[in-house]
Design an enzyme around this catalytic site. Structure first.
Site, mmCIF file in Angstrom:
data_model
loop_
_atom_site.group_PDB
_atom_site.id
_atom_site.type_symbol
_atom_site.label_atom_id
_atom_site.label_comp_id
_atom_site.label_asym_id
_atom_site.label_seq_id
_atom_site.Cartn_x
_atom_site.Cartn_y
_atom_site.Cartn_z
ATOM 1 N N CYS A 114 16.947 -1.209 -5.918
ATOM 2 C CA CYS A 114 17.174 0.141 -5.378
ATOM 3 C C CYS A 114 18.632 0.415 -5.021
ATOM 4 C CB CYS A 114 16.295 0.375 -4.160
ATOM 5 S SG CYS A 114 14.560 0.084 -4.482
ATOM 6 N N HIS A 254 18.930 5.665 0.931
ATOM 7 C CA HIS A 254 17.911 5.395 -0.086
ATOM 8 C C HIS A 254 16.594 6.023 0.363
ATOM 9 C CE1 HIS A 254 15.221 3.554 -2.802
ATOM 10 N NE2 HIS A 254 14.882 2.517 -2.067
ATOM 11 N N ASN A 284 9.675 6.882 -3.692
ATOM 12 C CA ASN A 284 10.784 5.939 -3.881
ATOM 13 C C ASN A 284 11.038 5.771 -5.381
ATOM 14 O OD1 ASN A 284 12.454 3.726 -4.092
ATOM 15 N ND2 ASN A 284 11.321 2.462 -2.628
HETATM 16 O O1 UT7 Z 1 12.870 0.139 -2.076
HETATM 17 C C1 UT7 Z 1 12.301 -0.888 -1.318
HETATM 18 C C2 UT7 Z 1 10.822 -0.835 -1.463
HETATM 19 N N1 UT7 Z 1 10.035 -1.189 -0.321
HETATM 20 C C3 UT7 Z 1 10.003 -0.530 0.849
HETATM 21 O O2 UT7 Z 1 10.764 0.356 1.115
HETATM 22 C C4 UT7 Z 1 8.930 -0.941 1.831
HETATM 23 C C5 UT7 Z 1 9.325 -0.768 3.261
HETATM 24 N N2 UT7 Z 1 8.151 -0.771 4.089
HETATM 25 C C6 UT7 Z 1 7.390 0.328 4.321
HETATM 26 O O3 UT7 Z 1 7.741 1.418 3.876
HETATM 27 C C7 UT7 Z 1 6.140 0.185 5.154
HETATM 28 O O4 UT7 Z 1 6.066 -1.134 5.647
HETATM 29 C C8 UT7 Z 1 4.851 0.523 4.349
HETATM 30 C C9 UT7 Z 1 4.778 2.039 4.116
HETATM 31 C C10 UT7 Z 1 4.845 -0.188 3.020
HETATM 32 C C11 UT7 Z 1 3.618 0.125 5.152
HETATM 33 O O5 UT7 Z 1 3.617 0.732 6.430
HETATM 34 P P1 UT7 Z 1 3.291 -0.157 7.723
HETATM 35 O O6 UT7 Z 1 3.299 0.765 8.863
HETATM 36 O O7 UT7 Z 1 4.275 -1.294 7.747
HETATM 37 O O8 UT7 Z 1 1.790 -0.611 7.454
HETATM 38 P P2 UT7 Z 1 1.204 -2.068 7.188
HETATM 39 O O9 UT7 Z 1 1.658 -2.627 5.888
HETATM 40 O O10 UT7 Z 1 1.432 -2.912 8.388
HETATM 41 O O11 UT7 Z 1 -0.339 -1.729 7.084
HETATM 42 C C12 UT7 Z 1 -1.047 -1.159 8.165
HETATM 43 C C13 UT7 Z 1 -2.480 -0.926 7.731
HETATM 44 C C14 UT7 Z 1 -3.138 -2.167 7.132
HETATM 45 O O12 UT7 Z 1 -4.479 -2.197 7.577
HETATM 46 P P3 UT7 Z 1 -4.913 -3.154 8.797
HETATM 47 O O13 UT7 Z 1 -4.585 -4.552 8.313
HETATM 48 O O14 UT7 Z 1 -4.096 -2.722 9.964
HETATM 49 O O15 UT7 Z 1 -6.385 -2.865 8.910
HETATM 50 C C15 UT7 Z 1 -3.112 -1.897 5.640
HETATM 51 O O16 UT7 Z 1 -4.164 -2.536 4.942
HETATM 52 O O17 UT7 Z 1 -2.563 0.089 6.716
HETATM 53 C C16 UT7 Z 1 -3.306 -0.395 5.594
HETATM 54 N N3 UT7 Z 1 -2.817 0.235 4.386
HETATM 55 C C17 UT7 Z 1 -3.266 1.407 3.928
HETATM 56 N N4 UT7 Z 1 -4.238 2.248 4.379
HETATM 57 C C18 UT7 Z 1 -4.426 3.400 3.691
HETATM 58 C C19 UT7 Z 1 -1.827 -0.221 3.570
HETATM 59 N N5 UT7 Z 1 -1.621 0.675 2.578
HETATM 60 C C20 UT7 Z 1 -2.504 1.694 2.780
HETATM 61 C C21 UT7 Z 1 -2.760 2.906 2.099
HETATM 62 N N6 UT7 Z 1 -3.723 3.716 2.589
HETATM 63 N N7 UT7 Z 1 -2.080 3.282 1.009
#
Ligand code: UT7
Length: 327
Positions: A114, A254, A284
């Site tokens: 990225c 970004h 993204n």
């Molecule tokens: O260019 C670089 C590319 N990468 C990035 O920029 C990633 C940077 N990180 C992020 O943007 C965030 O960490 C995410 C958007 C990917 C995730 O957000 P988060 O607040 O860190 O959520 P999490 O991964 O901790 O997940 C929280 C919950 C989980 O459920 P439990 O374990 O709490 O029951 C996930 O299973 O949300 C769940 N979850 C979803 N639920 C509905 C994960 N993806 C989804 C989804 N829809 N699409």
């Protein structure tokens, strides 16, 4: 550092087809509410059948040429930042050269995920120092959705396809590229990988692709490093140029996640109205995200004449970068 590099033109392109959060609700177990509150993303653009990174790149390049009032023949160097080239060989840049009707230029790809567009700007500065008459086209172009696993809800809601381009010269009229700062840390490489098809993760003829073919990442960890690294490298470039955050008129980070963009703005103490964001509409787009945002911020007049604009990005590698532009 040179103050003389001119940004001759800016361009962008996104494919026509839109994939909304409602569309994703019928593909994986997710909701518009989850995607919106966790990322800010409402929709993203997705390539049509037979449309590749080189097509998006060429369209963005044509817009940048038009914006610069230049002919393709005037270009001497073509740099494409992408982790989703049409092929591993030939490079995306060589295909773009051909699609622009050019030959015998210097065309090559950059792999910095990225942050790739900003790495491309630094490569362009080196080219312009070595070849004062050069006209360097730098593009970020990605078809991220072809490396996205649409059964994995934790990644497939985040990404989209697109391209952004800029043309840099030592002469002519236009905004100035004042400085660029880059950094990398291979120890953090495991945070985001696209391994399948590389020499460490090969496939035999006829074998089905495995999950490693698609983006795999540790979202939460990346989030922390993203905020820390972008804020750090923005402070570094300002300090090196005798400037402070109060001097910045527009910040273009970004476009990965609205919460990351917001956190960088806050940590950096830049008012929200100075922070540009279009992640809502494109998701993204990896290396395309910064040049796509820059071109859009310029044509919608979010950027005004005289503005000091700071670009910053982070990505797999781990890579991160910043750049200062004076409009
Ligand atoms: O260019 C670089 C590319 N990468 C990035 O920029 C990633 C940077 N990180 C992020 O943007 C965030 O960490 C995410 C958007 C990917 C995730 O957000 P988060 O607040 O860190 O959520 P999490 O991964 O901790 O997940 C929280 C919950 C989980 O459920 P439990 O374990 O709490 O029951 C996930 O299973 O949300 C769940 N979850 C979803 N639920 C509905 C994960 N993806 C989804 C989804 N829809 N699409």
């Amino acid at each position: 550092m040179s103050n003389d590099i001119v940004i001759r033109g800016l361009g962008r392109y996104v494919p026509e087809k839109i994939l909304s959060n409602a569309d994703l609700e019928s593909i994986v177990e997710t909701t518009d509410e989850w995607i919106t509150t966790r990322t800010g993303i409402k929709e993203r653009h997705v390539v049509a059948e037979g449309e590749y990174s080189s097509d998006l790149a060429t369209a963005a390049a044509r817009m940048a040429l038009k914006n610069a009032g230049m002919k393709a023949e005037e270009l001497t160097h073509i740099i494409v930042a992408t982790f989703t080239p049409d092929n591993i060989v030939p490079s995306c840049a060589c295909i773009v050269e051909e699609k622009l009707g050019l030959k015998h230029r210097v065309a090559f790809d950059i792999a910095a995920a990225c942050s790739g567009f900003l790495f491309g700007l630094e490569a362009a500065r080196a080219m312009l120092a070595l070849h004062p008459d050069a006209n360097v086209l730098v593009i970020g172009s990605e078809v991220v959705t072809h490396r996205t696993n649409f059964t994995d809800r934790s990644t497939c809601v985040l990404f989209g396809d697109g391209a952004g381009a800029t043309i840099l010269s030592n002469k002519g009229e236009g905004p100035r590229l004042l400085d660029v700062r880059l950094s990398t840390d291979g120890e953090l490489g495991n945070l985001l990988t696209v391994a399948g098809g590389g020499s460490a993760s090969t496939y035999k003829p006829g074998e089905a692709v495995r999950d490693d073919y698609f983006i795999q990442m540790q979202g939460r960890e990346i989030f922390k490093h993203a905020v820390r690294s972008m804020t750090g490298i923005c402070n570094e470039i300002l300090e090196a140029n005798g400037l402070s955050n109060a001097d910045v008129d527009v910040l273009i980070p970004h476009q990965a996640n609205w919460r990351i963009i917001d956190a960088v703005g806050r940590k950096f103490e830049i008012p929200a109205e100075k922070v540009f964001s279009n992640v809502q509409r494109y998701g993204n787009t990896s290396a395309a995200s910064v040049p796509l945002a820059l071109s859009e911020a310029h044509s919608t007049k979010f950027i005004q004449d005289g503005d000091l604009v700071m670009l910053t990005a982070f990505g797999g590698g781990f890579t991160w970068a910043s750049a200062l532009l004076k409009f």
